[in-house]
Motif scaffolding. Structure first.
Motif, PDB file in Angstrom:
ATOM      1  N   SER A   1     -32.022  30.561  75.423  1.00 56.78           N
ATOM      2  CA  SER A   1     -32.219  29.163  75.785  1.00 56.78           C
ATOM      3  C   SER A   1     -30.926  28.630  76.388  1.00 56.78           C
ATOM      4  CB  SER A   1     -32.594  28.379  74.514  1.00 56.78           C
ATOM      5  OG  SER A   1     -33.212  27.162  74.834  1.00 56.78           O
ATOM      6  N   GLY A   2     -30.980  28.228  77.645  1.00 59.46           N
ATOM      7  CA  GLY A   2     -29.784  27.746  78.334  1.00 59.46           C
ATOM      8  C   GLY A   2     -29.798  26.236  78.478  1.00 59.46           C
ATOM      9  N   ALA A   3     -28.648  25.598  78.223  1.00 63.42           N
ATOM     10  CA  ALA A   3     -28.481  24.163  78.487  1.00 63.42           C
ATOM     11  C   ALA A   3     -27.825  24.043  79.862  1.00 63.42           C
ATOM     12  CB  ALA A   3     -27.628  23.518  77.400  1.00 63.42           C
ATOM     13  N   ASN A   4     -28.456  23.315  80.755  1.00 57.38           N
ATOM     14  CA  ASN A   4     -28.022  23.298  82.155  1.00 57.38           C
ATOM     15  C   ASN A   4     -26.807  22.416  82.403  1.00 57.38           C
ATOM     16  OD1 ASN A   4     -30.216  24.890  82.642  1.00 57.38           O
ATOM     17  ND2 ASN A   4     -31.427  23.305  83.651  1.00 57.38           N
ATOM     18  N   THR A   5     -26.090  22.738  83.482  1.00 58.76           N
ATOM     19  CA  THR A   5     -25.072  21.846  84.023  1.00 58.76           C
ATOM     20  C   THR A   5     -25.519  21.430  85.421  1.00 58.76           C
ATOM     21  OG1 THR A   5     -22.868  21.758  85.000  1.00 58.76           O
ATOM     22  CG2 THR A   5     -23.738  23.953  84.561  1.00 58.76           C
ATOM     23  N   VAL A   6     -25.379  20.129  85.745  1.00 59.29           N
ATOM     24  CA  VAL A   6     -25.796  19.672  87.076  1.00 59.29           C
ATOM     25  C   VAL A   6     -24.606  19.600  88.041  1.00 59.29           C
ATOM     26  CG1 VAL A   6     -27.790  18.401  86.236  1.00 59.29           C
ATOM     27  CG2 VAL A   6     -25.596  17.225  86.445  1.00 59.29           C
ATOM     28  N   ARG A   7     -23.453  20.054  87.586  1.00 62.26           N
ATOM     29  CA  ARG A   7     -22.259  19.925  88.426  1.00 62.26           C
ATOM     30  C   ARG A   7     -21.756  21.261  88.964  1.00 62.26           C
ATOM     31  NH1 ARG A   7     -20.925  14.541  87.439  1.00 62.26           N
ATOM     32  NH2 ARG A   7     -22.155  13.864  85.682  1.00 62.26           N
ATOM     33  N   ASN A   8     -22.604  22.289  88.909  1.00 65.29           N
ATOM     34  CA  ASN A   8     -22.155  23.622  89.342  1.00 65.29           C
ATOM     35  C   ASN A   8     -23.188  24.310  90.238  1.00 65.29           C
ATOM     36  OD1 ASN A   8     -19.476  24.416  87.791  1.00 65.29           O
ATOM     37  ND2 ASN A   8     -20.712  23.189  86.395  1.00 65.29           N
ATOM     38  N   GLY A   9     -23.950  23.484  90.989  1.00 63.71           N
ATOM     39  CA  GLY A   9     -24.892  24.055  91.940  1.00 63.71           C
ATOM     40  C   GLY A   9     -26.079  24.722  91.266  1.00 63.71           C
ATOM     41  N   TYR A  10     -26.843  25.468  92.086  1.00 66.98           N
ATOM     42  CA  TYR A  10     -28.106  26.034  91.614  1.00 66.98           C
ATOM     43  C   TYR A  10     -27.982  26.879  90.344  1.00 66.98           C
ATOM     44  CZ  TYR A  10     -33.003  26.235  92.891  1.00 66.98           C
ATOM     45  OH  TYR A  10     -34.349  26.032  92.928  1.00 66.98           O
ATOM     46  N   PRO A  11     -26.959  27.745  90.231  1.00 66.91           N
ATOM     47  CA  PRO A  11     -26.872  28.563  89.008  1.00 66.91           C
ATOM     48  C   PRO A  11     -26.843  27.718  87.737  1.00 66.91           C
ATOM     49  CG  PRO A  11     -25.387  29.407  90.674  1.00 66.91           C
ATOM     50  CD  PRO A  11     -25.900  28.089  91.198  1.00 66.91           C
ATOM     51  N   GLY A  12     -26.318  26.490  87.848  1.00 67.91           N
ATOM     52  CA  GLY A  12     -26.262  25.605  86.690  1.00 67.91           C
ATOM     53  C   GLY A  12     -27.610  25.017  86.314  1.00 67.91           C
ATOM     54  N   TRP A  13     -28.512  24.902  87.313  1.00 67.43           N
ATOM     55  CA  TRP A  13     -29.845  24.334  87.057  1.00 67.43           C
ATOM     56  C   TRP A  13     -30.792  25.375  86.483  1.00 67.43           C
ATOM     57  CZ3 TRP A  13     -29.904  22.429  92.794  1.00 67.43           C
ATOM     58  CH2 TRP A  13     -28.948  21.422  92.954  1.00 67.43           C
ATOM     59  N   VAL A  14     -30.405  26.636  86.566  1.00 72.56           N
ATOM     60  CA  VAL A  14     -31.218  27.729  85.999  1.00 72.56           C
ATOM     61  C   VAL A  14     -30.313  28.515  85.052  1.00 72.56           C
ATOM     62  CG1 VAL A  14     -32.899  27.863  87.868  1.00 72.56           C
ATOM     63  CG2 VAL A  14     -30.750  29.127  88.068  1.00 72.56           C
ATOM     64  N   SER A  15     -29.700  27.792  84.136  1.00 71.81           N
ATOM     65  CA  SER A  15     -28.606  28.377  83.350  1.00 71.81           C
ATOM     66  C   SER A  15     -29.049  29.592  82.539  1.00 71.81           C
ATOM     67  CB  SER A  15     -28.001  27.320  82.423  1.00 71.81           C
ATOM     68  OG  SER A  15     -28.962  26.858  81.492  1.00 71.81           O
ATOM     69  N   ALA A  16     -30.297  29.602  82.065  1.00 72.70           N
ATOM     70  CA  ALA A  16     -30.712  30.724  81.215  1.00 72.70           C
ATOM     71  C   ALA A  16     -30.730  32.029  82.010  1.00 72.70           C
ATOM     72  CB  ALA A  16     -32.075  30.455  80.591  1.00 72.70           C
ATOM     73  N   SER A  17     -31.266  31.985  83.232  1.00 71.99           N
ATOM     74  CA  SER A  17     -31.257  33.237  84.004  1.00 71.99           C
ATOM     75  C   SER A  17     -29.838  33.580  84.443  1.00 71.99           C
ATOM     76  CB  SER A  17     -32.203  33.156  85.203  1.00 71.99           C
ATOM     77  OG  SER A  17     -31.795  32.161  86.094  1.00 71.99           O
TER      78      SER A  17
END
Lengths: 398, 142
Positions: free
Chosen positions: A50-66
């Motif tokens: 389960s990943g908690a996202n970051t919105v300040r690091n581009g796309y990889p941050g919005w799909v943090s779990a993968s």
């Protein structure tokens, strides 16, 4: 009630601070690996991430779990990525709990990490006149510290709190955090130090407003059965999680809104979301505020910590300064608050902070909080919330 | 030549410099108020924002709390150089039972106000470019 509980098998963090050479992925992976080592579990045993996202690091941050799963090595486990502002970590944990309690998985890894630009948080770029978070900056320069300043001034007017009261909170938390190896700031501040720092949002000074940090935190959680099979005796258990949304109206103005909800139709001008978050966690855990041995609260500012004493029911409205001056909320007191040092010692790393709070609950309940250990605690609570209306509170016990 | 005066945001206030008013919403079902009309918390007894009619809000209120922006706020705030710190107040409107923030008019300092101070709505320039002055509501001493 025990069927609603899950076990915390491992906790881990990456130190908080400023790490310009690292990405949020490096930081999250280190926290995740530390949690796995602490649990004595291999990454390929994890069935859910389960990943908690970051919105300040581009796309990889919005799909943090993968992103984290890939960085640890794709081994095919199920995953979910979630964002709920400062509540993201609690949301990610609650999703892992649902997977475990429904029997879909036995053991899960929860990770949150961030890497942010220096300075105050700003809205995501763009031109968005229908977004109150954008509008509050555009129309009046209403940054986060301005809310903290208004809450502080309100306390001074209503309850007679003083600037020295607020500085005392900072001093306390700096003492608590000074021996925490994961905290960003080790310095112990005095009231004079605080009062010598410049005013940012009257009456609050630079040292009283939490900074923005890079940092990461992770948990390995499992069913109680799985913990037993692994031979882990008496693990720390998660007894309640609150991810509630507000009940209308939020009569006390709060980020990111530049107006309160009207209390015209309900007549209660104290009706506020911040009083509701803890109540659900207490209900799930079957406890009340008097059962708490310690708490980790959302001290975005020194004065704001006092608000939280009242929001979670440690005292009546207006009595927080008495608790503070009695030493009740200091280590050694009746119910220490922010033994970790809190956000004052860590700074904010949005997707990681609710998870970091649970790390501290776990270390305290295991008796492993060297240099900042609460005396034999049985039950601890963490609380914060995500702006726009995401509740975040966790109750852990042994 | 004087510049055009343009509201910094559409539909939230009237451009009457003598007697400006905030434009809010009122629920036809509950009678409760909203500001901005369609961008605030929602009462489950209403039908989202469908049941709200447009109303002008009270122009006088009391300071609920206040603070300063002693450092320049982040974008999208438009800073007029050199940056001058300003005061922000949250103002309670008695009839509507709502608290609405705004900058205080330039020149007003923290020592001039207190929780409970009466204030009135005003308009002022928020920022400007070559052609236009962008106008926003602020709070002024009564």
């Amino acid at each position: 009630m025990t069927t609603n509980e899950i076990a915390v098998l491992g906790v881990g963090m990456h130190k908080w601070g400023k790490f310009p050479g690292k990405t949020f992925v490096d930081i999250g992976v280190e926290a995740g690996r530390n949690a796995l080592v602490d649990a004595g579990i291999e990454w390929d045993e994890i069935q859910f991430l389960s990943g908690a996202n970051t919105v300040r690091n581009g796309y990889p941050g919005w799909v943090s779990a993968s992103t984290f799963a890939n960085a640890l090595g794709f081994q095919g486990c199920q995953i979910a990525s979630s964002y709920a502002a400062c509540a993201s970590g609690a949301t990610a944990l609650s999703i892992a709990r649902s997977q475990i309690l429904s029997g879909i998985c036995d053991v899960a890894l929860v990770i949150g990490a961030d890497q942010v630009a220096k300075g105050m948080f700003a809205p995501v770029p763009g031109d968005r006149p229908n977004d109150v978070d954008w509008l509050r900056f555009r129309l009046m320069g209403l940054s986060n510290p301005a809310y903290f300043g208004m809450f502080a001034r309100r306390r001074m007017a209503l309850y007679g709190d003083t600037e020295d009261d607020f500085a005392t909170v900072k001093v306390k938390n700096s003492e608590h955090g000074s021996s925490n190896p994961n905290a960003r700031y080790a310095k112990v501040f005095s009231i004079d130090d605080v009062n010598a720092s410049p005013v940012v949002a009257d009456p609050l000074r630079l040292l009283e407003i939490c900074s923005t940090s890079d940092g990461g935190a992770a948990l390995v959680v499992s069913s109680l059965d799985y913990a037993r099979k692994k031979g882990i005796k008496d693990p720390v258990r998660i007894a309640g999680i609150s991810t509630v949304s507000p009940t209308y109206p939020n009569a006390i103005i709060d980020m990111p809104y530049f107006a309160s909800d009207s209390w015209h139709s309900v007549g209660d001008q104290h009706h506020t979301f911040k009083n509701q978050i803890a109540q659900h966690a207490y209900k799930e855990a079957g406890i009340t505020s008097t059962d708490l041995d310690f708490a980790e609260v959302y001290d975005l500012s020194s004065a704001y910590e006092l608000d939280w004493y009242e929001h979670i029911g440690l005292c009546e409205k207006g009595d927080a300064r008495n608790l503070l001056h009695n030493g009740d909320t200091r280590l050694g007191g009746k119910v220490p608050v922010n033994p970790s040092g809190g956000l004052g010692a860590f700074g904010e790393a949005i997707p990681a902070q609710a998870i970091a709070q649970v790390c501290e609950l776990t270390w305290q309940l295991r008796g492993q909080a060297t240099g900042r250990q609460v005396d034999n605690p049985q039950i601890g609570m963490s609380i914060n919330y995500g702006m726009f209306g995401h509740g975040s509170s966790v109750i852990a016990r042994v | 030549m004087s510049k055009n005066r343009i509201p910094a945001v559409e539909s939230m206030f009237t451009m009457d410099f003598e007697n400006p008013q905030l434009v809010g919403g009122r629920s036809k079902i509950t009678g409760s108020y909203y500001f901005p009309k369609d961008l605030s918390g929602s009462d489950p007894r209403g039908k989202g924002s469908e049941d709200r009619e447009e109303v002008f809000l009270s122009t006088v209120g009391t300071i609920w709390s206040y603070t300063t922006a002693s450092y320049p706020p982040a974008l999208p705030y438009q800073i007029i150089e050199p940056f001058e710190p300003f005061v922000i107040s949250a103002v309670e409107l008695e009839k509507e039972n709502i608290v609405i923030c705004g900058q205080m008019m330039p020149g007003i300092e923290v020592r001039d106000i207190d929780v409970g101070t009466k204030v009135k709505l005003a308009l002022d320039v928020l920022y400007e470019d070559e052609e236009n002055e962008y106008i926003v509501w602020k709070w002024d001493l009564l």
